[in-house]
Design an enzyme around this catalytic site. Structure first.
Site, PDB file in Angstrom:
ATOM      1  N   ASP A  38      10.355 -41.868  43.916  1.00 16.16           N
ATOM      2  CA  ASP A  38       9.712 -40.596  44.263  1.00 16.16           C
ATOM      3  C   ASP A  38       8.186 -40.737  44.246  1.00 16.16           C
ATOM      4  O   ASP A  38       7.653 -41.606  43.555  1.00 16.16           O
ATOM      5  CB  ASP A  38      10.178 -39.523  43.255  1.00 16.16           C
ATOM      6  CG  ASP A  38       9.865 -38.125  43.730  1.00 16.16           C
ATOM      7  OD1 ASP A  38       9.622 -37.921  44.938  1.00 16.16           O
ATOM      8  OD2 ASP A  38       9.854 -37.214  42.878  1.00 16.16           O
ATOM      9  N   ASN A  40       6.048 -40.829  47.130  1.00 15.66           N
ATOM     10  CA  ASN A  40       5.358 -41.430  48.287  1.00 15.66           C
ATOM     11  C   ASN A  40       4.397 -40.430  48.928  1.00 15.66           C
ATOM     12  O   ASN A  40       3.270 -40.770  49.277  1.00 15.66           O
ATOM     13  CB  ASN A  40       6.371 -41.861  49.355  1.00 15.66           C
ATOM     14  CG  ASN A  40       7.237 -43.014  48.914  1.00 15.66           C
ATOM     15  OD1 ASN A  40       6.979 -43.619  47.887  1.00 15.66           O
ATOM     16  ND2 ASN A  40       8.280 -43.301  49.684  1.00 15.66           N
ATOM     17  N   GLY A  41       4.891 -39.199  49.112  1.00 12.04           N
ATOM     18  CA  GLY A  41       4.079 -38.165  49.765  1.00 12.04           C
ATOM     19  C   GLY A  41       2.823 -37.864  48.961  1.00 12.04           C
ATOM     20  O   GLY A  41       1.708 -37.838  49.502  1.00 12.04           O
ATOM     21  N   ARG A  51       1.485 -38.079  54.842  1.00 13.14           N
ATOM     22  CA  ARG A  51       2.582 -38.408  53.927  1.00 13.14           C
ATOM     23  C   ARG A  51       3.318 -39.687  54.318  1.00 13.14           C
ATOM     24  O   ARG A  51       3.711 -40.476  53.462  1.00 13.14           O
ATOM     25  CB  ARG A  51       3.598 -37.248  53.904  1.00 13.14           C
ATOM     26  CG  ARG A  51       3.125 -36.001  53.203  1.00 13.14           C
ATOM     27  CD  ARG A  51       4.170 -34.882  53.347  1.00 13.14           C
ATOM     28  NE  ARG A  51       5.490 -35.337  52.962  1.00 13.14           N
ATOM     29  CZ  ARG A  51       5.921 -35.428  51.708  1.00 13.14           C
ATOM     30  NH1 ARG A  51       5.135 -35.069  50.721  1.00 13.14           N
ATOM     31  NH2 ARG A  51       7.139 -35.862  51.451  1.00 13.14           N
ATOM     32  N   HIS A  55       5.256 -43.629  52.653  1.00 20.16           N
ATOM     33  CA  HIS A  55       6.542 -44.308  52.827  1.00 20.16           C
ATOM     34  C   HIS A  55       6.318 -45.767  53.229  1.00 20.16           C
ATOM     35  O   HIS A  55       7.018 -46.664  52.763  1.00 20.16           O
ATOM     36  CB  HIS A  55       7.396 -43.586  53.886  1.00 20.16           C
ATOM     37  CG  HIS A  55       7.720 -42.167  53.513  1.00 20.16           C
ATOM     38  ND1 HIS A  55       8.156 -41.820  52.260  1.00 20.16           N
ATOM     39  CD2 HIS A  55       7.663 -41.006  54.226  1.00 20.16           C
ATOM     40  CE1 HIS A  55       8.358 -40.507  52.214  1.00 20.16           C
ATOM     41  NE2 HIS A  55       8.062 -39.998  53.392  1.00 20.16           N
ATOM     42  N   SER A  83      18.129 -39.132  51.166  1.00 22.14           N
ATOM     43  CA  SER A  83      19.201 -38.259  50.688  1.00 22.14           C
ATOM     44  C   SER A  83      19.728 -37.397  51.822  1.00 22.14           C
ATOM     45  O   SER A  83      19.056 -37.225  52.853  1.00 22.14           O
ATOM     46  CB  SER A  83      18.687 -37.363  49.560  1.00 22.14           C
ATOM     47  OG  SER A  83      17.888 -36.335  50.093  1.00 22.14           O
ATOM     48  N   LEU A 149      21.618 -61.000  43.636  1.00 22.47           N
ATOM     49  CA  LEU A 149      21.517 -59.548  43.394  1.00 22.47           C
ATOM     50  C   LEU A 149      22.321 -58.751  44.417  1.00 22.47           C
ATOM     51  O   LEU A 149      22.251 -59.014  45.619  1.00 22.47           O
ATOM     52  CB  LEU A 149      20.034 -59.156  43.504  1.00 22.47           C
ATOM     53  CG  LEU A 149      19.716 -57.662  43.440  1.00 22.47           C
ATOM     54  CD1 LEU A 149      19.905 -57.128  42.026  1.00 22.47           C
ATOM     55  CD2 LEU A 149      18.283 -57.381  43.911  1.00 22.47           C
ATOM     56  N   ARG A 212      14.339 -34.655  37.114  1.00 26.54           N
ATOM     57  CA  ARG A 212      15.586 -34.185  37.702  1.00 26.54           C
ATOM     58  C   ARG A 212      16.352 -35.341  38.327  1.00 26.54           C
ATOM     59  O   ARG A 212      15.812 -36.420  38.535  1.00 26.54           O
ATOM     60  CB  ARG A 212      15.408 -33.097  38.762  1.00 26.54           C
ATOM     61  CG  ARG A 212      14.092 -32.858  39.333  1.00 26.54           C
ATOM     62  CD  ARG A 212      14.161 -31.872  40.496  1.00 26.54           C
ATOM     63  NE  ARG A 212      13.126 -32.236  41.423  1.00 26.54           N
ATOM     64  CZ  ARG A 212      11.880 -31.767  41.336  1.00 26.54           C
ATOM     65  NH1 ARG A 212      11.567 -30.892  40.417  1.00 26.54           N
ATOM     66  NH2 ARG A 212      10.964 -32.177  42.178  1.00 26.54           N
ATOM     67  N   GLU A 225      21.273 -44.543  30.731  1.00 30.83           N
ATOM     68  CA  GLU A 225      19.996 -44.278  30.066  1.00 30.83           C
ATOM     69  C   GLU A 225      18.934 -43.934  31.116  1.00 30.83           C
ATOM     70  O   GLU A 225      18.880 -44.573  32.172  1.00 30.83           O
ATOM     71  CB  GLU A 225      19.537 -45.526  29.289  1.00 30.83           C
ATOM     72  CG  GLU A 225      20.458 -45.923  28.165  1.00 30.83           C
ATOM     73  CD  GLU A 225      20.458 -44.916  27.016  1.00 30.83           C
ATOM     74  OE1 GLU A 225      19.370 -44.393  26.692  1.00 30.83           O
ATOM     75  OE2 GLU A 225      21.533 -44.656  26.449  1.00 30.83           O
TER      76      GLU A 225
END
Ligand code: FPP
Length: 258
Positions: A38, A40-41, A51, A55, A83, A149, A212, A225
């Site tokens: 979170d 970037n903007g 903005r 990104h 999302s 990975l 959040r 966690e």
């Protein structure tokens, strides 16, 4: 002594990237780290930039964090790239994100192969532009046999959608007589999720300070966690990843026990 969650020990905060990396390597690693990327903007607007510039810069952090996670031997890294709610952003921002993604996955393929990264996507495939989907499929196929990975990109992803889709799959199995309603349990529901076969995240990192979950992996993070940093995603570096992991390694995970 185990620390309370959410408080990074002062002695960790003063360490540099190399020292943190060594420390991380000397203790049991989280198998699965998930990140809500979170800020970037805000990173861009605080610099007087559009903005979308944030990104573009965020892609560089993705690259360095994927490399850092692979280097210390984290098995799974899940990144929240887009999302199901992000479609509601201005159309210019959505199309920039799509083209960034399209270009990045192609460009990164040689590096993913060199590092033996296995790339997968979690999210609903419908609604994704055909060309983006085609390139995603290509990279998923090309990296399928890699053994390093496991990189999961949450794209067109919403945890509630994921749970709804899992319920539909199970309901079909019941309706067609393959499954009895009472046979549905946590294990079967877990297997019907997009993350089938992936261990639940041990550690969830969120950048840019918001407290959040934003509809991310809601089923899977029951005992994960949490680690939140004020650092905005474009400023997030391998040192921040190692700091989060080192903090995690000091936690006392009880999974509901005393
Ligand atoms: C949140 O910042 C970030 C996103 C919505 C997208 C994350 C995408 C990238 C890092 C780039 C593309 C990714 C890949 C894997 C190629 P925000 O815009 O919500 O920031 P704000 O909260 O400050 O507005």
């Amino acid at each position: 002594m185990p620390l309370k969650s959410g408080v990074t020990a002062p002695e960790l905060s003063t360490l540099g990237e190399r020292e943190l990396r060594e420390r991380v390597l000397s203790r049991p690693l989280p198998r699965h780290v998930a990140i809500i990327m979170d800020g970037n903007g805000r990173w861009a607007t605080s610099r007087g930039l559009p903005r979308v510039a944030g990104h573009g810069e965020g892609v560089k952090s993705v690259r360095s964090v994927v490399r850092a996670a692979g280097e210390v031997g984290i098995e799974y890294l899940t990144l929240y790239a887009f999302s199901s709610e992000n479609w509601n952003r201005p159309s210019h921002e959505v199309s920039t994100l799509m083209s960034l993604l399209e270009r990045s996955i192609d460009r990164e393929l040689p590096e993913l192969m060199a590092r033996s990264v296995r790339f997968r996507v979690i999210g609903r495939p419908n609604g994704v532009p055909a060309e983006v989907q085609r390139r995603i499929d290509h990279v998923v196929e090309a990296t399928a046999a890699n053994t390093g990975l496991n990189l999961l990109m949450a794209f067109n992803y919403g945890a509630r959608d994921e749970i709804v889709d899992a319920c539909r799959r199970l309901a079909r199995d019941v309706a067609e007589g393959r499954l009895g309603p009472e046979q549905i349990d946590e294990v079967r529901l877990g297997r019907a999720l997009y993350t089938d076969g992936v261990p639940d995240p041990d550690l969830l990192i969120r950048t840019s300070g918001e407290m959040r979950l934003s509809n991310f992996l809601l089923w899977q993070i029951a005992y994960t966690e949490l680690w939140v940093t004020p650092t905005r995603w474009p400023d997030f570096e391998p040192r921040d990843l190692y700091l989060a992991v080192a903090d995690f390694q000091q936690r006392d995970r009880r999974f509901g026990r005393v």
